[in-house]
Design a protein around this motif. Sequence first.
Motif, PDB file in Angstrom:
ATOM      1  N   PRO A  66     -16.255  -3.949  -2.748  1.00  0.00           N
ATOM      2  CA  PRO A  66     -15.918  -4.124  -1.327  1.00  0.00           C
ATOM      3  C   PRO A  66     -16.074  -5.554  -0.818  1.00  0.00           C
ATOM      4  O   PRO A  66     -15.397  -5.946   0.138  1.00  0.00           O
ATOM      5  CB  PRO A  66     -16.895  -3.172  -0.624  1.00  0.00           C
ATOM      6  CG  PRO A  66     -17.238  -2.144  -1.651  1.00  0.00           C
ATOM      7  CD  PRO A  66     -17.230  -2.864  -2.954  1.00  0.00           C
ATOM      8  N   TYR A 101       0.820  -1.216   0.000  1.00  0.00           N
ATOM      9  CA  TYR A 101       0.000   0.000   0.000  1.00  0.00           C
ATOM     10  C   TYR A 101       0.854   1.267   0.000  1.00  0.00           C
ATOM     11  O   TYR A 101       0.552   2.238  -0.707  1.00  0.00           O
ATOM     12  CB  TYR A 101      -0.926   0.002   1.205  1.00  0.00           C
ATOM     13  CG  TYR A 101      -1.908   1.148   1.223  1.00  0.00           C
ATOM     14  CD1 TYR A 101      -3.027   1.127   0.399  1.00  0.00           C
ATOM     15  CD2 TYR A 101      -1.702   2.249   2.045  1.00  0.00           C
ATOM     16  CE1 TYR A 101      -3.930   2.187   0.402  1.00  0.00           C
ATOM     17  CE2 TYR A 101      -2.586   3.310   2.058  1.00  0.00           C
ATOM     18  CZ  TYR A 101      -3.699   3.276   1.234  1.00  0.00           C
ATOM     19  OH  TYR A 101      -4.579   4.326   1.228  1.00  0.00           O
ATOM     20  N   SER A 155      -5.579  -8.854  -6.055  1.00  0.00           N
ATOM     21  CA  SER A 155      -4.870  -7.580  -6.169  1.00  0.00           C
ATOM     22  C   SER A 155      -4.284  -7.407  -7.559  1.00  0.00           C
ATOM     23  O   SER A 155      -4.308  -6.308  -8.130  1.00  0.00           O
ATOM     24  CB  SER A 155      -3.755  -7.500  -5.114  1.00  0.00           C
ATOM     25  OG  SER A 155      -4.290  -7.566  -3.811  1.00  0.00           O
ATOM     26  N   TYR A 196     -10.602  -3.717  -4.400  1.00  0.00           N
ATOM     27  CA  TYR A 196     -11.263  -3.665  -3.087  1.00  0.00           C
ATOM     28  C   TYR A 196     -12.094  -2.390  -2.937  1.00  0.00           C
ATOM     29  O   TYR A 196     -13.077  -2.380  -2.195  1.00  0.00           O
ATOM     30  CB  TYR A 196     -10.210  -3.751  -1.973  1.00  0.00           C
ATOM     31  CG  TYR A 196      -9.307  -4.948  -2.126  1.00  0.00           C
ATOM     32  CD1 TYR A 196      -9.809  -6.239  -2.043  1.00  0.00           C
ATOM     33  CD2 TYR A 196      -7.952  -4.793  -2.398  1.00  0.00           C
ATOM     34  CE1 TYR A 196      -8.988  -7.345  -2.207  1.00  0.00           C
ATOM     35  CE2 TYR A 196      -7.119  -5.887  -2.560  1.00  0.00           C
ATOM     36  CZ  TYR A 196      -7.639  -7.164  -2.469  1.00  0.00           C
ATOM     37  OH  TYR A 196      -6.823  -8.247  -2.644  1.00  0.00           O
ATOM     38  N   ARG A 197     -11.707  -1.340  -3.675  1.00  0.00           N
ATOM     39  CA  ARG A 197     -12.494  -0.115  -3.646  1.00  0.00           C
ATOM     40  C   ARG A 197     -13.731  -0.232  -4.523  1.00  0.00           C
ATOM     41  O   ARG A 197     -14.804   0.270  -4.165  1.00  0.00           O
ATOM     42  CB  ARG A 197     -11.630   1.072  -4.108  1.00  0.00           C
ATOM     43  CG  ARG A 197     -10.581   1.515  -3.090  1.00  0.00           C
ATOM     44  CD  ARG A 197      -9.907   2.816  -3.525  1.00  0.00           C
ATOM     45  NE  ARG A 197      -8.954   2.573  -4.606  1.00  0.00           N
ATOM     46  CZ  ARG A 197      -7.655   2.361  -4.425  1.00  0.00           C
ATOM     47  NH1 ARG A 197      -7.142   2.341  -3.204  1.00  0.00           N
ATOM     48  NH2 ARG A 197      -6.846   2.167  -5.446  1.00  0.00           N
ATOM     49  N   THR A 198     -13.597  -0.889  -5.661  1.00  0.00           N
ATOM     50  CA  THR A 198     -14.736  -1.002  -6.583  1.00  0.00           C
ATOM     51  C   THR A 198     -15.678  -2.150  -6.208  1.00  0.00           C
ATOM     52  O   THR A 198     -16.867  -2.093  -6.518  1.00  0.00           O
ATOM     53  CB  THR A 198     -14.240  -1.203  -8.027  1.00  0.00           C
ATOM     54  OG1 THR A 198     -13.408  -2.370  -8.081  1.00  0.00           O
ATOM     55  CG2 THR A 198     -13.431   0.014  -8.476  1.00  0.00           C
ATOM     56  N   GLY A 240      -1.220   2.669  -5.157  1.00  0.00           N
ATOM     57  CA  GLY A 240      -2.494   2.148  -4.686  1.00  0.00           C
ATOM     58  C   GLY A 240      -3.307   1.395  -5.710  1.00  0.00           C
ATOM     59  O   GLY A 240      -4.428   0.961  -5.420  1.00  0.00           O
ATOM     60  N   ARG A 243      -2.423  -0.290 -13.733  1.00  0.00           N
ATOM     61  CA  ARG A 243      -3.828   0.008 -14.035  1.00  0.00           C
ATOM     62  C   ARG A 243      -3.999   0.125 -15.547  1.00  0.00           C
ATOM     63  O   ARG A 243      -3.202   0.791 -16.222  1.00  0.00           O
ATOM     64  CB  ARG A 243      -4.251   1.298 -13.349  1.00  0.00           C
ATOM     65  CG  ARG A 243      -5.710   1.659 -13.495  1.00  0.00           C
ATOM     66  CD  ARG A 243      -6.018   2.929 -12.712  1.00  0.00           C
ATOM     67  NE  ARG A 243      -5.890   2.724 -11.277  1.00  0.00           N
ATOM     68  CZ  ARG A 243      -5.418   3.632 -10.423  1.00  0.00           C
ATOM     69  NH1 ARG A 243      -5.000   4.811 -10.877  1.00  0.00           N
ATOM     70  NH2 ARG A 243      -5.358   3.370  -9.131  1.00  0.00           N
ATOM     71  N   THR A 260     -14.917  -8.140  -1.968  1.00  0.00           N
ATOM     72  CA  THR A 260     -13.651  -8.862  -2.096  1.00  0.00           C
ATOM     73  C   THR A 260     -12.758  -8.693  -0.869  1.00  0.00           C
ATOM     74  O   THR A 260     -11.782  -9.436  -0.713  1.00  0.00           O
ATOM     75  CB  THR A 260     -12.880  -8.395  -3.345  1.00  0.00           C
ATOM     76  OG1 THR A 260     -12.670  -6.969  -3.259  1.00  0.00           O
ATOM     77  CG2 THR A 260     -13.665  -8.703  -4.616  1.00  0.00           C
ATOM     78  N   MET A 261     -13.083  -7.750   0.018  1.00  0.00           N
ATOM     79  CA  MET A 261     -12.305  -7.578   1.247  1.00  0.00           C
ATOM     80  C   MET A 261     -12.380  -8.817   2.143  1.00  0.00           C
ATOM     81  O   MET A 261     -11.559  -8.999   3.049  1.00  0.00           O
ATOM     82  CB  MET A 261     -12.806  -6.356   2.016  1.00  0.00           C
ATOM     83  CG  MET A 261     -12.398  -5.030   1.403  1.00  0.00           C
ATOM     84  SD  MET A 261     -10.612  -4.775   1.426  1.00  0.00           S
ATOM     85  CE  MET A 261     -10.313  -4.723   3.203  1.00  0.00           C
ATOM     86  N   PHE A 283      -4.954  -1.951  -5.041  1.00  0.00           N
ATOM     87  CA  PHE A 283      -6.112  -1.980  -4.148  1.00  0.00           C
ATOM     88  C   PHE A 283      -7.396  -1.541  -4.863  1.00  0.00           C
ATOM     89  O   PHE A 283      -8.434  -1.396  -4.218  1.00  0.00           O
ATOM     90  CB  PHE A 283      -5.862  -1.092  -2.925  1.00  0.00           C
ATOM     91  CG  PHE A 283      -4.822  -1.649  -1.986  1.00  0.00           C
ATOM     92  CD1 PHE A 283      -5.198  -2.349  -0.846  1.00  0.00           C
ATOM     93  CD2 PHE A 283      -3.475  -1.493  -2.252  1.00  0.00           C
ATOM     94  CE1 PHE A 283      -4.246  -2.872   0.018  1.00  0.00           C
ATOM     95  CE2 PHE A 283      -2.511  -2.018  -1.396  1.00  0.00           C
ATOM     96  CZ  PHE A 283      -2.905  -2.722  -0.260  1.00  0.00           C
ATOM     97  N   ASP A 284      -7.318  -1.356  -6.177  1.00  0.00           N
ATOM     98  CA  ASP A 284      -8.489  -0.887  -6.928  1.00  0.00           C
ATOM     99  C   ASP A 284      -9.688  -1.817  -6.765  1.00  0.00           C
ATOM    100  O   ASP A 284     -10.822  -1.366  -6.591  1.00  0.00           O
ATOM    101  CB  ASP A 284      -8.148  -0.762  -8.416  1.00  0.00           C
ATOM    102  CG  ASP A 284      -7.310   0.467  -8.719  1.00  0.00           C
ATOM    103  OD1 ASP A 284      -7.119   1.292  -7.793  1.00  0.00           O
ATOM    104  OD2 ASP A 284      -6.829   0.589  -9.863  1.00  0.00           O
TER     105      ASP A 284
END
Length: 384
Positions: free
Chosen positions: A268, A228, A314, A264-266, A258, A235, A270-271, A261-262
């Motif tokens: 959630p 991180y 990831s 996990y942001r798009t 970062g 990307r 997958t967290m 971590f895309d």
Amino acid sequence: MLLDYETLKLVWWVLIGALLIGFAVTDGMDMGVGILLPFLGKSDTERRVVINVVAPHWDGNQVWLITAGGAIFAAWPAVYAAAFSGFYLAMFLVLAGLFLRPVGFDYRSKVQDPRWRSTWDWGLFVGGLVPALIFGVAFGNLLQGIPFHLDTFLKPHYDHTFIWALLPLLNPFALLAGILSVCMVAMHGGLWLQLRTEGVIAERARAAVGLLAPIVTVLFLVGGVWVYLGIDGFRIVSQPDLNAMPNPLAKEVVRAPGAWFDIYRTMPITMVVPALGLLAPLLVWMLSRVRRPGLGCFASGLALTGVIGTAGLSLFPFVMPSSTNPNSSLTVWDAASSHLTLTVMFWAVVIFLPIVLLYTIWCYYQMWGKTTVKQIEDNTYNAY
């Protein structure tokens, strides 16, 4: 039912990931037992107990690795070509380590000489340690990007010579990933020994798991923070239609902080996967401590799934990112075989995978039970 090309590409990403996780859970257990062998067996008989816990299954478990390699060759030929040509020395070390296992299992007890047996005990240790370390180092390097590029004929070229091919891989982050891999499979093997042995060997295995499980959590957390804060991800900025014929050079890729971590942001949800990698080892520690190794083995399998799944998620959709020319990176969408090839392979998996799983379960069922010192002493010529 005929799946479209884009769906098949995604399905084969999932299937190859499942094969790698299956290899880690099954043969990783055997490698973990090999790593622990010289330390948990204090006498020749005790070491034979440890060996006989995994000896009936190790060769069948290793088929997961062979199948995963074959699947990569067939489903992602570009990845197979680039990886095996650039990392030939690393692959040779893995193969050399794996060579020690069949010889060690089959020939260790053929000679009574303690020096002979001790040599093969350490051979089984190396045969477990080296592949686990190299596989972890490989994943650590994938997250940093591999120094290769594709020419106009899609032929991969590396920025190092064959002689020095291994040294760039042994960077600090990759070594952290390698140590995590070793501790992870050793923890898994320790749970299996605690489940399948009794007395002093089971207690030593329990103590080893109590040490290794927290280390796995800590290393996984440190690795996540490192990625991180200190490792730029990749990307995709633009690419052809996902149903198009593969062309790795037809996309545009950038490196960005970062970016790993895309997903996990798009998405959630997958967290859940990294949460497994972080928390399941602590559950392993607790279950081992209260002497519930059966549930502990299940939790350990979840831990391995979480750690490996986190790396895969990831990286997605990248399979082999390029650090020297990001546009040459190989992805799920542009490194795949033809639609027909993926379709034929998919139906082969649908037919044969359930058979393989049922046969594997039957084998474990038939050879279930604890391995004890008395069994070894009563079956001197039949046990390993």
